[in-house]
Design an enzyme around this catalytic site. Structure first.
Site, PDB file in Angstrom:
ATOM      1  CG  HIS A 187     -33.536 -66.057  66.903  1.00  0.00           C
ATOM      2  ND1 HIS A 187     -32.947 -65.593  65.739  1.00  0.00           N
ATOM      3  CD2 HIS A 187     -32.573 -65.957  67.868  1.00  0.00           C
ATOM      4  CE1 HIS A 187     -31.699 -65.230  65.984  1.00  0.00           C
ATOM      5  NE2 HIS A 187     -31.442 -65.440  67.267  1.00  0.00           N
ATOM      6  CB  CYS A 229     -37.072 -64.454  60.995  1.00  0.00           C
ATOM      7  SG  CYS A 229     -35.304 -64.078  60.945  1.00  0.00           S
TER       8      CYS A 229
END
Length: 351
Positions: A187, A229
């Protein structure tokens, strides 16, 4: 004022030349012309440096690629991040299939999803719906797992700053002739990637460590691939020669999962990694032959061109300006296959 301006910028430019040993492919007169032309247009020294990365030093000229290494990192814990472990193990099996041995792969898994009590298939990890292949089978050597996967341990692997107690199988024993494939998934956000959900690696930290590796002559070329991301922002501070980067998403974009397994109950692979694997599978289905001439080989550039936004739902971010040569001239085997050592002799074997 104009004379003072040119005096200052010339001094800075002279420092730039000394720092980079003036061994770029361009002629020195061309570099000087381009520099003052950009200054006239309001460009800074950093702008010029970004468009004229440090060329190869004298030691660079004596580099001879003769070995490949891989550092594969899943940075996420918790069951719902199952796909990050699957991503990493999928790439692990891909490069092993291409011939890179475990002795030249550093595998870092932040959590053990295979042994999680929620796992419907104990001691197994899958990346497809039909459970065709257990990614966590017998021939998997994990070098760092659980709480051993930290920003500090990752940086120590890259720079080989270990204590004497650390065994060789946990070390990246690369040198100036090594190509290194670095893969990270987890992440992330704007210029950072989380580790274990408690710390993070910043774009600046990563750039510094990679440049340290360059100064320590720990690589010939690096292919850095990040699936997270806003992955592309992690490359914003990198300006070291010999490093090619590819991120699964641009600033402000998410990186999405591809599909879930109903029995497992969570997503089991991300889109970017799925289509990376799909590209290699398509090479196999076309009877890709590594013995063919280099013009017929699949290249790093071909891989980059294969990603489609309609498939991965985000914009890939390739950074190739610090590559030593055009990525369409770099075979994938330069990173994803074992290098077969050759020796030459002047002796005549045939009478």
């Amino acid at each position: 004022k104009k004379k003072m301006k040119y005096g200052i910028v010339f001094l800075l430019f002279f420092v730039f030349l000394l720092n980079n040993l003036i061994v770029a492919d361009e002629d020195i007169s061309d570099i000087i012309f381009n520099f003052f032309n950009q200054v006239d247009q309001g460009a800074s020294l950093q702008d010029f440096y970004n468009t004229h990365p440090m060329g190869s030093s004298d030691s660079d000229k004596h580099r001879q690629h003769n070995n490949n290494w891989a550092v594969l990192v899943s940075t996420s814990k918790f069951w719902y991040n199952y796909r990050h472990m699957s991503n990493t193990l999928s790439l692990y099996h891909t490069i092993k299939e291409q011939g890179i041995p475990d002795s030249q792969i550093i595998l870092m898994l932040a959590d053990d999803m295979a042994c999680n009590s929620r796992n419907s298939y104990p001691a197994q990890i899958f990346n497809n719906r039909d459970q065709a292949m257990n990614l966590y089978g017998e021939n998997v050597e994990v070098d760092y797992r659980g709480y051993d996967v930290t920003v500090d341990s990752f940086f120590r692997v890259l720079t080989d700053r270990h204590s004497d107690m650390v065994s060789k199988n946990k070390r990246l024993m690369s040198d100036k002739n090594s190509n290194i494939f670095i893969y990270m998934t987890g992440h992330g956000g704007d210029e950072f990637l989380k580790f274990q959900d408690v710390e993070e690696i910043s774009a600046q930290d990563l750039a510094i460590v990679l440049h340290d590796m360059y100064l320590m002559e720990r690589f010939n070329n690096i292919l850095l691939m990040v699936d997270t991301c806003q992955a592309g922002t992690l490359f914003n501070r990198i300006s070291t020669p010999g490093i090619v980067s590819i991120g699964s998403s641009a600033k402000g974009e998410n990186s999405y999962s591809h599909h879930m397994n109903d029995d497992v109950g969570v997503a089991i692979i991300d889109q970017f990694t799925y289509y990376t694997l799909d590209y290699f599978e398509n090479l196999k289905s076309r009877n890709y032959n590594p013995s063919k001439m280099s013009s017929e080989l699949a290249t790093v550039g071909d891989l980059f061109s294969s990603y489609q936004k309609r498939h991965i739902s985000s914009s890939i971010v390739p950074i190739t300006k610090y590559a030593r040569k055009n990525v369409f001239q770099v075979p994938l085997s330069d990173f994803f296959s074992e290098v077969v050592p050759l020796s030459f002799t002047e002796e005549n074997y045939f009478e």
